[in-house]
Design a protein around this motif. Structure first.
Motif, PDB file in Angstrom:
ATOM      1  N   TYR A 190      -4.004   1.935  11.498  1.00 29.68           N
ATOM      2  CA  TYR A 190      -5.458   1.752  11.204  1.00 29.68           C
ATOM      3  C   TYR A 190      -6.626   2.156  12.152  1.00 29.68           C
ATOM      4  O   TYR A 190      -6.284   2.307  13.268  1.00 29.68           O
ATOM      5  CB  TYR A 190      -5.510   0.154  11.167  1.00 29.68           C
ATOM      6  N   GLU A 217     -11.424   0.074  10.133  1.00 28.00           N
ATOM      7  CA  GLU A 217     -10.264  -0.538   9.313  1.00 28.00           C
ATOM      8  C   GLU A 217     -10.059  -1.833  10.018  1.00 28.00           C
ATOM      9  O   GLU A 217      -9.903  -3.038   9.273  1.00 28.00           O
ATOM     10  CB  GLU A 217      -9.244   0.215   8.735  1.00 28.00           C
ATOM     11  N   ASP A 220      -0.648   6.837  -1.587  1.00 28.26           N
ATOM     12  CA  ASP A 220      -1.823   7.339  -2.116  1.00 28.26           C
ATOM     13  C   ASP A 220      -3.040   6.628  -1.094  1.00 28.26           C
ATOM     14  O   ASP A 220      -4.316   6.990  -1.127  1.00 28.26           O
ATOM     15  CB  ASP A 220      -2.247   6.870  -3.331  1.00 28.26           C
ATOM     16  N   GLN A 221      -2.425   5.426  -0.462  1.00 25.10           N
ATOM     17  CA  GLN A 221      -3.478   4.824   0.655  1.00 25.10           C
ATOM     18  C   GLN A 221      -3.066   5.008   1.935  1.00 25.10           C
ATOM     19  O   GLN A 221      -3.644   4.408   2.836  1.00 25.10           O
ATOM     20  CB  GLN A 221      -3.306   3.388   0.159  1.00 25.10           C
ATOM     21  N   GLY A 222      -2.318   6.067   2.184  1.00 26.32           N
ATOM     22  CA  GLY A 222      -1.848   6.208   3.687  1.00 26.32           C
ATOM     23  C   GLY A 222      -0.938   5.151   4.098  1.00 26.32           C
ATOM     24  O   GLY A 222      -1.108   4.779   5.236  1.00 26.32           O
ATOM     25  N   TYR A 223      -0.423   3.955   3.118  1.00 31.24           N
ATOM     26  CA  TYR A 223       0.313   2.934   3.542  1.00 31.24           C
ATOM     27  C   TYR A 223      -0.385   2.087   4.380  1.00 31.24           C
ATOM     28  O   TYR A 223      -0.014   1.288   5.233  1.00 31.24           O
ATOM     29  CB  TYR A 223       1.784   3.683   4.483  1.00 31.24           C
ATOM     30  N   LYS A 224      -1.852   2.013   4.046  1.00 28.97           N
ATOM     31  CA  LYS A 224      -2.655   0.902   4.839  1.00 28.97           C
ATOM     32  C   LYS A 224      -3.242   0.094   3.573  1.00 28.97           C
ATOM     33  O   LYS A 224      -3.852   0.569   2.790  1.00 28.97           O
ATOM     34  CB  LYS A 224      -3.569   1.819   5.553  1.00 28.97           C
ATOM     35  N   VAL A 225      -3.145  -1.271   3.809  1.00 33.08           N
ATOM     36  CA  VAL A 225      -3.623  -2.138   2.966  1.00 33.08           C
ATOM     37  C   VAL A 225      -5.361  -2.502   3.234  1.00 33.08           C
ATOM     38  O   VAL A 225      -5.807  -2.155   4.337  1.00 33.08           O
ATOM     39  CB  VAL A 225      -3.173  -3.685   3.059  1.00 33.08           C
ATOM     40  N   THR A 226      -5.827  -2.877   2.221  1.00 30.85           N
ATOM     41  CA  THR A 226      -7.425  -3.023   2.417  1.00 30.85           C
ATOM     42  C   THR A 226      -7.700  -4.612   2.467  1.00 30.85           C
ATOM     43  O   THR A 226      -7.051  -5.293   1.922  1.00 30.85           O
ATOM     44  CB  THR A 226      -8.214  -2.437   1.049  1.00 30.85           C
ATOM     45  N   GLU A 249      -9.542  -6.001   0.521  1.00 29.73           N
ATOM     46  CA  GLU A 249      -9.727  -6.455  -0.959  1.00 29.73           C
ATOM     47  C   GLU A 249      -8.195  -6.782  -1.391  1.00 29.73           C
ATOM     48  O   GLU A 249      -8.143  -7.821  -2.089  1.00 29.73           O
ATOM     49  CB  GLU A 249     -10.228  -5.328  -1.945  1.00 29.73           C
ATOM     50  N   GLN A 250      -7.449  -5.824  -1.037  1.00 27.01           N
ATOM     51  CA  GLN A 250      -6.046  -6.484  -1.292  1.00 27.01           C
ATOM     52  C   GLN A 250      -5.517  -7.614  -0.590  1.00 27.01           C
ATOM     53  O   GLN A 250      -4.983  -8.618  -1.403  1.00 27.01           O
ATOM     54  CB  GLN A 250      -5.089  -5.159  -0.991  1.00 27.01           C
ATOM     55  N   ALA A 276       0.860  -1.138  -0.129  1.00 29.10           N
ATOM     56  CA  ALA A 276      -0.102   0.195  -0.078  1.00 29.10           C
ATOM     57  C   ALA A 276       0.850   1.221  -0.025  1.00 29.10           C
ATOM     58  O   ALA A 276       1.801   1.365   0.987  1.00 29.10           O
ATOM     59  CB  ALA A 276      -0.754  -0.024   1.265  1.00 29.10           C
TER      60      ALA A 276
END
Length: 399
Positions: free
Chosen positions: A184, A188, A150-156, A158-159, A147
């Motif tokens: 998080y 999240e 652009d994602q604030g270094y946080k995974v989702t 979905e990923q 991540a």
């Protein structure tokens, strides 16, 4: 028959990149170079006096000079249980706790306890440099889930789901993050924890920076967000970062009794008990006055605001504002590929080397934590050095 001098397992281990950069910086400093290092994740504060006093008092008690139970002093495990209920929202018994030689040993033992050869571990990236090595030593396979800024270094979720296979056994969850400082949210954490529960995964949750958050943000433990996952979660923590006790080497792991029993068997052969004087100091840290800790956190917060503002003045640097820990993780992809002091760096490793040689400033390149294109700056150093180092980079890169 000819045998290699080192085993294949040990030969495959890479040196800690953060310690390597910090060691290089210290060597240059020892040679008289005015190097400013942002490499080590180590508070520049002295350990609070009441903690040191507890260690001094422990030296007067001969019982501390003997072997003690390998899983930790009972008084310390009681203090850890109280801290875990207070900060992670999880009630545990002392029998679910092992005191380790720093959080790093707790990380190592956690993977050893859960992983069989070929098991996959989902590792959100950017990640702390030790995680993949500890997974490899357990025979596991790291599956990086990246991540970016652009994602604030946080995974989702979905990923994570896209990366999951039939071999996936463990999810590594780290909030606040080293190296990014990302935290998080409760929502999240709940979504990720529920996904892990629904898919029968284990979680190793590293909470070492749990008490270092800013702007009113709280690092919600995965076991508080999803209490049902507690039986399949190992919590890792320690006193090093919050209490400026990196050299005291006291950490711990918390898990279900069967997991702790296995890990305790390992530790009984690996290290036995943690230094008793350090354990007594850790008791004082967890149960004593917390005002010095608040003061350190205020200083980190002040430095955080300065370093983010100044880094974002540098052409090609993009630094999201971290909400926890004491690291700024900068996306430098836009700074690569242009000539600087007669050199054209194309990777963050090359850029870090250039900054060290030309500006005498040490930062850790993104290659240590995942993909190239990033630099990690610890803002745990003093205020004056922090500003001076960034200003040197500004001058070098034309801010």
């Amino acid at each position: 028959m000819h045998f290699p001098r080192l085993s294949q397992k040990i030969s495959a281990i890479g040196e800690s990149a953060t310690l390597k950069v910090d060691g290089k910086a210290k060597a240059l400093q020892a040679a008289g170079r005015p190097v400013i290092s942002y490499a080590a994740g180590e508070p520049n504060f002295a350990t609070p006096a009441h903690i040191v006093d507890a260690a001094r008092a422990a030296l007067d008690d001969p019982k501390n000079f003997r072997y003690t139970v390998s899983s930790g002093l009972p008084e310390l495990r009681l203090a850890i249980a109280a801290k875990t209920l207070r900060d992670s929202g999880l009630e545990v018994s002392p029998e679910q706790i092992i005191v380790t030689n720093g959080g790093k040993q707790a990380v190592y033992q956690s993977f050893q306890a859960l992983i069989d050869p070929g098991d996959e571990v989902l590792v959100p990236s950017p990640y702390w440099t030790t995680y993949p090595e500890a997974i490899q030593l357990a025979g596991g396979v790291s599956v990086e889930v990246f991540a970016g800024a652009d994602q604030g270094y946080k995974v989702t979720v979905e990923q994570l789901e896209a990366a999951r296979t039939e071999r996936t056994k463990v999810l590594l969850f780290v909030s606040p993050s080293n190296p990014t400082g990302a935290v998080y949210s409760a929502q999240e954490a709940r979504a990720i924890g529920q996904w892990a529960l629904d898919n029968g995964l284990w979680i190793i949750s590293d909470e070492i920076y749990q008490n270092l958050t800013y702007d009113g943000v709280r690092a919600v433990s995965i076991v508080e967000a999803v209490p049902e996952i507690a039986d399949r979660t190992i919590l890792v923590n320690g006193v090093a970062k919050t209490f400026a006790m990196t050299g005291w080497r006291v950490g711990w792991m918390i898990a279900a009794p069967d997991i702790i029993k296995g890990a305790a068997n390992l530790q009984s052969h690996l290290t036995s008990n943690v230094n008793n004087i350090a354990q007594r100091a850790a008791i004082a840290a967890l149960t004593g006055p917390q005002e010095p800790i608040k003061q350190m956190r205020l200083a980190f917060d002040r430095r955080r605001k300065v370093i983010v503002e100044e880094l974002n003045k540098i052409p090609g640097f993009h630094c999201p504002t971290p909400e926890g820990a004491f690291y700024a993780y900068v996306d430098v992809t836009a700074a690569l590929g242009r000539e600087i002091a007669g050199v054209t760096p194309t990777t963050s490793l090359e850029l870090a080397d250039l900054i060290l040689s030309e500006a005498e400033v040490a930062a850790v390149p993104g290659e240590a934590f995942g993909p190239s294109g990033y630099l990690r700056f610890s803002y745990a150093l003093g205020d004056d050095a922090l500003l001076e180092g960034i200003q040197r980079i500004q001058r070098l890169l034309g801010a």
